[in-house]
Write an enzyme that holds these catalytic residues in place. Structure first.
Site, PDB file in Angstrom:
ATOM      1  N   HIS A 137      12.572  -2.679   2.543  1.00  0.00           N
ATOM      2  CA  HIS A 137      11.993  -1.400   2.959  1.00  0.00           C
ATOM      3  C   HIS A 137      12.914  -0.284   2.497  1.00  0.00           C
ATOM      4  O   HIS A 137      14.142  -0.399   2.585  1.00  0.00           O
ATOM      5  CB  HIS A 137      11.805  -1.329   4.474  1.00  0.00           C
ATOM      6  CG  HIS A 137      10.864  -2.370   4.972  1.00  0.00           C
ATOM      7  ND1 HIS A 137       9.503  -2.271   4.826  1.00  0.00           N
ATOM      8  CD2 HIS A 137      11.102  -3.555   5.568  1.00  0.00           C
ATOM      9  CE1 HIS A 137       8.937  -3.343   5.329  1.00  0.00           C
ATOM     10  NE2 HIS A 137       9.886  -4.156   5.774  1.00  0.00           N
ATOM     11  N   ASN A 168       8.017  -5.609  -0.707  1.00  0.00           N
ATOM     12  CA  ASN A 168       7.890  -4.479   0.197  1.00  0.00           C
ATOM     13  C   ASN A 168       6.409  -4.407   0.543  1.00  0.00           C
ATOM     14  O   ASN A 168       5.610  -3.831  -0.192  1.00  0.00           O
ATOM     15  CB  ASN A 168       8.368  -3.177  -0.454  1.00  0.00           C
ATOM     16  CG  ASN A 168       8.351  -2.013   0.514  1.00  0.00           C
ATOM     17  OD1 ASN A 168       7.688  -2.059   1.548  1.00  0.00           O
ATOM     18  ND2 ASN A 168       9.065  -0.957   0.176  1.00  0.00           N
ATOM     19  N   ARG A 227      12.188   4.700  12.824  1.00  0.00           N
ATOM     20  CA  ARG A 227      10.878   5.344  12.716  1.00  0.00           C
ATOM     21  C   ARG A 227      10.010   4.974  13.917  1.00  0.00           C
ATOM     22  O   ARG A 227      10.504   4.498  14.934  1.00  0.00           O
ATOM     23  CB  ARG A 227      10.249   4.954  11.380  1.00  0.00           C
ATOM     24  CG  ARG A 227      11.130   5.435  10.203  1.00  0.00           C
ATOM     25  CD  ARG A 227      10.555   5.147   8.877  1.00  0.00           C
ATOM     26  NE  ARG A 227       9.309   5.902   8.702  1.00  0.00           N
ATOM     27  CZ  ARG A 227       8.448   5.670   7.730  1.00  0.00           C
ATOM     28  NH1 ARG A 227       8.665   4.699   6.861  1.00  0.00           N
ATOM     29  NH2 ARG A 227       7.348   6.394   7.620  1.00  0.00           N
ATOM     30  N   ARG A 276       4.713  11.023  -2.283  1.00  0.00           N
ATOM     31  CA  ARG A 276       4.476  10.779  -0.861  1.00  0.00           C
ATOM     32  C   ARG A 276       5.751  10.981  -0.045  1.00  0.00           C
ATOM     33  O   ARG A 276       6.760  10.319  -0.284  1.00  0.00           O
ATOM     34  CB  ARG A 276       3.992   9.337  -0.687  1.00  0.00           C
ATOM     35  CG  ARG A 276       3.864   8.904   0.737  1.00  0.00           C
ATOM     36  CD  ARG A 276       3.565   7.414   0.827  1.00  0.00           C
ATOM     37  NE  ARG A 276       3.493   7.012   2.212  1.00  0.00           N
ATOM     38  CZ  ARG A 276       3.826   5.820   2.637  1.00  0.00           C
ATOM     39  NH1 ARG A 276       4.243   4.900   1.804  1.00  0.00           N
ATOM     40  NH2 ARG A 276       3.730   5.531   3.916  1.00  0.00           N
ATOM     41  N   GLU A 304      12.492  -9.509   2.031  1.00  0.00           N
ATOM     42  CA  GLU A 304      11.719  -8.369   2.526  1.00  0.00           C
ATOM     43  C   GLU A 304      12.546  -7.104   2.334  1.00  0.00           C
ATOM     44  O   GLU A 304      13.728  -7.065   2.688  1.00  0.00           O
ATOM     45  CB  GLU A 304      11.418  -8.566   4.016  1.00  0.00           C
ATOM     46  CG  GLU A 304      10.705  -7.408   4.659  1.00  0.00           C
ATOM     47  CD  GLU A 304      10.517  -7.599   6.162  1.00  0.00           C
ATOM     48  OE1 GLU A 304      10.037  -6.643   6.800  1.00  0.00           O
ATOM     49  OE2 GLU A 304      10.855  -8.666   6.709  1.00  0.00           O
ATOM     50  N   ASP A 317       2.002 -15.708   6.487  1.00  0.00           N
ATOM     51  CA  ASP A 317       1.604 -17.100   6.249  1.00  0.00           C
ATOM     52  C   ASP A 317       1.716 -17.468   4.772  1.00  0.00           C
ATOM     53  O   ASP A 317       2.103 -18.592   4.443  1.00  0.00           O
ATOM     54  CB  ASP A 317       0.175 -17.343   6.737  1.00  0.00           C
ATOM     55  CG  ASP A 317       0.064 -17.417   8.247  1.00  0.00           C
ATOM     56  OD1 ASP A 317       1.112 -17.522   8.930  1.00  0.00           O
ATOM     57  OD2 ASP A 317      -1.074 -17.370   8.756  1.00  0.00           O
ATOM     58  N   TYR A 321      10.934   8.922   1.376  1.00  0.00           N
ATOM     59  CA  TYR A 321      10.918   7.935   0.299  1.00  0.00           C
ATOM     60  C   TYR A 321      11.575   8.400  -0.996  1.00  0.00           C
ATOM     61  O   TYR A 321      11.667   7.632  -1.943  1.00  0.00           O
ATOM     62  CB  TYR A 321       9.473   7.514   0.006  1.00  0.00           C
ATOM     63  CG  TYR A 321       8.803   6.885   1.193  1.00  0.00           C
ATOM     64  CD1 TYR A 321       9.135   5.596   1.600  1.00  0.00           C
ATOM     65  CD2 TYR A 321       7.855   7.578   1.936  1.00  0.00           C
ATOM     66  CE1 TYR A 321       8.537   5.010   2.702  1.00  0.00           C
ATOM     67  CE2 TYR A 321       7.245   7.004   3.041  1.00  0.00           C
ATOM     68  CZ  TYR A 321       7.590   5.717   3.411  1.00  0.00           C
ATOM     69  OH  TYR A 321       6.999   5.142   4.504  1.00  0.00           O
ATOM     70  N   ALA A 367       3.053  -0.904   4.956  1.00  0.00           N
ATOM     71  CA  ALA A 367       2.405  -0.919   6.268  1.00  0.00           C
ATOM     72  C   ALA A 367       1.891  -2.305   6.655  1.00  0.00           C
ATOM     73  O   ALA A 367       1.806  -2.628   7.846  1.00  0.00           O
ATOM     74  CB  ALA A 367       1.263   0.092   6.294  1.00  0.00           C
ATOM     75  N   ARG A 385       6.615   0.299  13.734  1.00  0.00           N
ATOM     76  CA  ARG A 385       7.296  -0.159  12.521  1.00  0.00           C
ATOM     77  C   ARG A 385       8.488  -1.076  12.828  1.00  0.00           C
ATOM     78  O   ARG A 385       9.125  -1.600  11.923  1.00  0.00           O
ATOM     79  CB  ARG A 385       7.766   1.021  11.679  1.00  0.00           C
ATOM     80  CG  ARG A 385       6.631   1.852  11.121  1.00  0.00           C
ATOM     81  CD  ARG A 385       7.161   2.933  10.188  1.00  0.00           C
ATOM     82  NE  ARG A 385       6.181   3.958   9.928  1.00  0.00           N
ATOM     83  CZ  ARG A 385       5.246   3.894   8.973  1.00  0.00           C
ATOM     84  NH1 ARG A 385       5.181   2.836   8.196  1.00  0.00           N
ATOM     85  NH2 ARG A 385       4.394   4.889   8.803  1.00  0.00           N
ATOM     86  N   PRO A 434       0.795  -1.229   0.000  1.00  0.00           N
ATOM     87  CA  PRO A 434       0.000   0.000   0.000  1.00  0.00           C
ATOM     88  C   PRO A 434       0.828   1.281   0.000  1.00  0.00           C
ATOM     89  O   PRO A 434       1.864   1.369   0.662  1.00  0.00           O
ATOM     90  CB  PRO A 434      -0.843  -0.108   1.272  1.00  0.00           C
ATOM     91  CG  PRO A 434      -0.134  -1.072   2.141  1.00  0.00           C
ATOM     92  CD  PRO A 434       0.568  -2.028   1.222  1.00  0.00           C
ATOM     93  N   ASN A 435       0.330   2.219  -0.753  1.00  0.00           N
ATOM     94  CA  ASN A 435       0.837   3.588  -0.862  1.00  0.00           C
ATOM     95  C   ASN A 435       2.160   3.717  -1.615  1.00  0.00           C
ATOM     96  O   ASN A 435       2.616   4.827  -1.851  1.00  0.00           O
ATOM     97  CB  ASN A 435       0.940   4.257   0.516  1.00  0.00           C
ATOM     98  CG  ASN A 435      -0.399   4.329   1.193  1.00  0.00           C
ATOM     99  OD1 ASN A 435      -1.381   4.781   0.611  1.00  0.00           O
ATOM    100  ND2 ASN A 435      -0.479   3.847   2.424  1.00  0.00           N
TER     101      ASN A 435
END
Length: 138
Positions: free
Chosen positions: A97, A71, A104, A17, A95, A84, A22, A74, A108, A9-10
């Site tokens: 980020h 990524n 942060r 943003r 993973e 899962d 970012y 949130a 998080r 998301p986002n």
């Protein structure tokens, strides 16, 4: 080699943003650079703001791709379901980020993705994706 980048998301708002966190580049522009840099890899990109769609994409690609760069944004901190899904597939997941989530907000600092992931890369801006892709080459 076939690798998919899955963004949550986002992340479709990168470039607009919170550029101080970012950066100012859109992911689409950055993805073009990744495709150029990793010419010998079949790279795909998928983004969704919907948790179930992310789970479905992990399931759809998790038995036929060589790697998933995820990524979950949130959802990293809230989604047992995504964790899962990673455990249920064969394809290794890295993973990623963009920011250093440990610098942060405290919420998080918890990841439901990390225990299921093959590795975690965070805090290197968009270069985190490069590092994740490179991890599949070693």
């Amino acid at each position: 080699m076939k690798i998919i980048i899955i963004n949550g998301p986002n992340l479709n708002l990168l470039g607009k943003r919170e550029p101080d966190v970012y950066g100012a580049e859109t992911f689409e522009d950055y993805f073009s650079k990744l495709q150029f840099k990793f010419k010998d890899i079949e790279l795909e990109y998928y983004q969704s703001n919907i948790e179930g769609e992310l789970i479905s994409k992990i399931q759809d690609t998790g038995f036929s791709y060589d790697g998933i760069v995820l990524n979950a944004a949130a959802y990293t901190h809230t989604s047992v379901g995504i964790g899962d899904a990673i455990k249920a597939v064969e394809t290794p997941v890295i993973e990623v980020h963009i920011s250093n989530t440990h610098k942060r907000e405290e919420f998080r600092h918890v990841s439901y993705i990390s225990p299921a992931a093959s590795g975690v890369i965070l805090g290197f801006g968009l270069k985190s994706y490069d590092l994740a892709i490179e991890s599949f080459l070693i």
